[in-house]
Write a protein that holds these residues in place. Structure first.
Motif, short mmCIF file in Angstrom:
data_model
loop_
_atom_site.label_atom_id
_atom_site.label_comp_id
_atom_site.label_asym_id
_atom_site.label_seq_id
_atom_site.Cartn_x
_atom_site.Cartn_y
_atom_site.Cartn_z
N ALA A 27 14.12 0.99 -37.02
CA ALA A 27 13.85 1.53 -35.30
C ALA A 27 14.07 0.20 -34.81
O ALA A 27 14.35 0.21 -33.36
CB ALA A 27 12.96 2.67 -35.19
N LYS A 28 12.93 -0.40 -35.37
CA LYS A 28 13.07 -2.13 -34.13
C LYS A 28 14.71 -2.81 -34.35
O LYS A 28 14.24 -3.15 -33.48
CB LYS A 28 12.09 -2.72 -35.21
N ARG A 29 14.93 -2.28 -35.47
CA ARG A 29 16.41 -3.18 -35.55
C ARG A 29 17.11 -2.01 -34.49
O ARG A 29 18.11 -2.64 -33.37
CB ARG A 29 16.51 -2.85 -37.31
N ALA A 30 17.72 -1.34 -34.24
CA ALA A 30 17.94 -0.76 -33.84
C ALA A 30 17.67 -0.80 -31.92
O ALA A 30 18.93 -1.20 -31.40
CB ALA A 30 18.30 0.85 -33.71
N GLN A 31 16.39 -1.03 -31.63
CA GLN A 31 16.30 -1.56 -30.52
C GLN A 31 16.20 -2.82 -30.29
O GLN A 31 16.92 -3.60 -28.78
CB GLN A 31 14.44 -1.03 -30.01
N GLU A 32 16.11 -3.69 -30.83
CA GLU A 32 16.50 -4.98 -30.77
C GLU A 32 18.26 -5.29 -30.17
O GLU A 32 18.32 -6.00 -29.80
CB GLU A 32 16.80 -6.07 -31.75
N ARG A 33 19.43 -4.66 -31.15
CA ARG A 33 20.80 -4.00 -30.67
C ARG A 33 21.03 -3.69 -29.54
O ARG A 33 21.27 -4.43 -29.03
CB ARG A 33 21.28 -3.03 -31.74
N ARG A 34 20.23 -2.72 -28.86
CA ARG A 34 20.77 -2.27 -27.20
C ARG A 34 20.00 -2.96 -26.61
O ARG A 34 20.49 -3.34 -25.88
CB ARG A 34 19.23 -0.87 -27.13
N LYS A 35 18.68 -4.56 -26.96
CA LYS A 35 18.30 -4.89 -26.00
C LYS A 35 19.71 -6.37 -25.64
O LYS A 35 20.21 -6.51 -24.85
CB LYS A 35 17.12 -5.56 -25.90
N GLU A 36 19.70 -6.47 -26.95
CA GLU A 36 20.79 -7.71 -26.59
C GLU A 36 22.39 -7.25 -26.28
O GLU A 36 22.84 -7.64 -25.32
CB GLU A 36 21.40 -7.84 -27.96
N GLN A 37 22.73 -5.75 -26.02
CA GLN A 37 23.78 -5.05 -25.82
C GLN A 37 23.80 -4.77 -24.27
O GLN A 37 24.30 -5.42 -23.16
CB GLN A 37 24.28 -3.53 -26.94
N LEU A 38 22.51 -5.68 -23.80
CA LEU A 38 22.17 -4.54 -22.13
C LEU A 38 22.51 -6.46 -22.35
O LEU A 38 22.87 -6.59 -20.52
CB LEU A 38 20.60 -4.56 -22.26
N ARG A 39 21.25 -7.61 -22.36
CA ARG A 39 21.82 -8.66 -21.50
C ARG A 39 23.20 -8.54 -21.96
O ARG A 39 23.62 -9.08 -20.71
CB ARG A 39 21.00 -9.21 -22.99
N HIS A 40 23.81 -8.77 -23.15
CA HIS A 40 25.53 -9.02 -22.74
C HIS A 40 26.13 -7.94 -21.92
O HIS A 40 26.82 -8.85 -20.90
CB HIS A 40 26.20 -8.50 -24.29
N LYS B 90 24.93 -6.92 -18.73
CA LYS B 90 24.65 -7.66 -17.52
C LYS B 90 25.41 -8.77 -17.57
O LYS B 90 25.36 -9.24 -16.09
CB LYS B 90 22.78 -8.36 -18.01
N LYS B 91 25.62 -9.97 -18.72
CA LYS B 91 26.09 -11.14 -18.45
C LYS B 91 27.71 -10.83 -17.80
O LYS B 91 28.10 -11.34 -16.99
CB LYS B 91 26.14 -12.00 -19.76
N LEU B 92 28.67 -9.77 -17.85
CA LEU B 92 29.45 -9.17 -18.23
C LEU B 92 29.58 -8.47 -16.62
O LEU B 92 30.86 -8.90 -15.98
CB LEU B 92 30.03 -8.08 -18.99
N SER B 93 28.64 -8.14 -15.78
CA SER B 93 28.58 -7.82 -14.93
C SER B 93 28.19 -8.58 -13.36
O SER B 93 28.90 -8.04 -12.77
CB SER B 93 27.67 -6.30 -14.53
N ALA B 94 27.57 -9.63 -13.88
CA ALA B 94 27.02 -10.43 -13.01
C ALA B 94 28.44 -11.25 -12.22
O ALA B 94 29.39 -11.35 -12.73
CB ALA B 94 26.56 -11.73 -13.48
N PRO B 95 28.21 -11.37 -10.61
CA PRO B 95 29.44 -11.64 -10.11
C PRO B 95 29.50 -13.26 -10.39
O PRO B 95 28.76 -14.31 -10.47
CB PRO B 95 28.66 -11.47 -8.72
N ARG B 96 30.61 -14.08 -10.73
CA ARG B 96 31.46 -15.58 -10.76
C ARG B 96 30.61 -15.63 -9.42
O ARG B 96 31.38 -15.81 -8.52
CB ARG B 96 32.07 -15.49 -11.62
N PRO B 97 30.57 -17.27 -9.22
CA PRO B 97 30.25 -18.21 -8.16
C PRO B 97 31.72 -18.46 -7.91
O PRO B 97 32.50 -18.73 -9.32
CB PRO B 97 29.66 -19.24 -8.61
#
Length: 199
Positions: A119-132, A134-141
């Protein structure tokens, strides 16, 4: 009271769509590697227990022999009877195993600790996916317009002394050599035969 809470948790898992009930749905979930914890009723038949072991081996999932009868488990999931059930969510599986480990650590403690790690590993994977995401959806300068001064020096043409400025009205034009050209004098192209004496 503790048993009622466990059965209520199993029913909540069913309402959330994270529980497969019955031999065929459980077998399909295990073959698809979607099963996280295989539940077996306490009074399940020997053939059912053997099939459950085969399903767990095919799906590489853990099994638990519940302290509930088929009738109790069936009422929890809205059936008259249930001998096999498969939890497809690691969070529900870890929560159920953890509560069972509190009541009987010797029987359920090892399974609960393994599911907790998963369960802890799955939670870490979900957090990593959310961070990824967010990086893709962030507007580029946006890149600003480059000015003349932003260009490297190597790309700028040096000023040449032989550069010929356009002549202003009333002034003599300047040749590339720097000498003023004589006013009114034009250079005519040479013609073939010009300058030869006529016979």
């Amino acid at each position: 009271m503790e048993q009622n809470d466990l059965l209520r948790l199993i029913g909540l898992c069913k309402k959330a769509g994270r529980l497969e009930v019955g031999e065929e749905p459980v077998g399909s979930a295990c073959r698809a590697r979607d099963c996280r914890l295989l539940l077996i009723a306490d009074d399940a038949a020997d053939n059912t227990v053997r099939r459950a072991a085969h399903f767990a081996q095919a799906g590489n999932c853990l099994t638990l022999r519940l302290p509930f009868s088929r009738d109790d488990l069936g009422r929890a999931v809205g059936r008259t009877s249930c001998a096999l059930a498969a939890i497809t969510d690691i969070g529900f599986a870890s929560a159920l195993a953890g509560r069972l480990a509190k009541t009987d650590p010797e029987t359920y403690g090892d399974t609960a600790s393994q599911l907790e790690v998963k369960a802890k590993r799955a939670q870490e994977r979900r957090k990593e996916q959310l961070r990824h995401e967010k990086k893709l959806s962030a507007p580029r300068p946006r890149a600003g317009k480059a000015s003349f001064n932003d260009k490297p020096r190597s790309s700028q043409r040096p000023f040449s002394k032989s550069f010929r400025h356009p002549a202003k009205p009333g002034t003599a034009s300047v040749h590339r050599s720097g000498k003023p050209a004589s006013p009114g004098k034009r250079m005519r192209p040479s013609r073939a035969g010009e300058g030869k004496k006529q016979s």
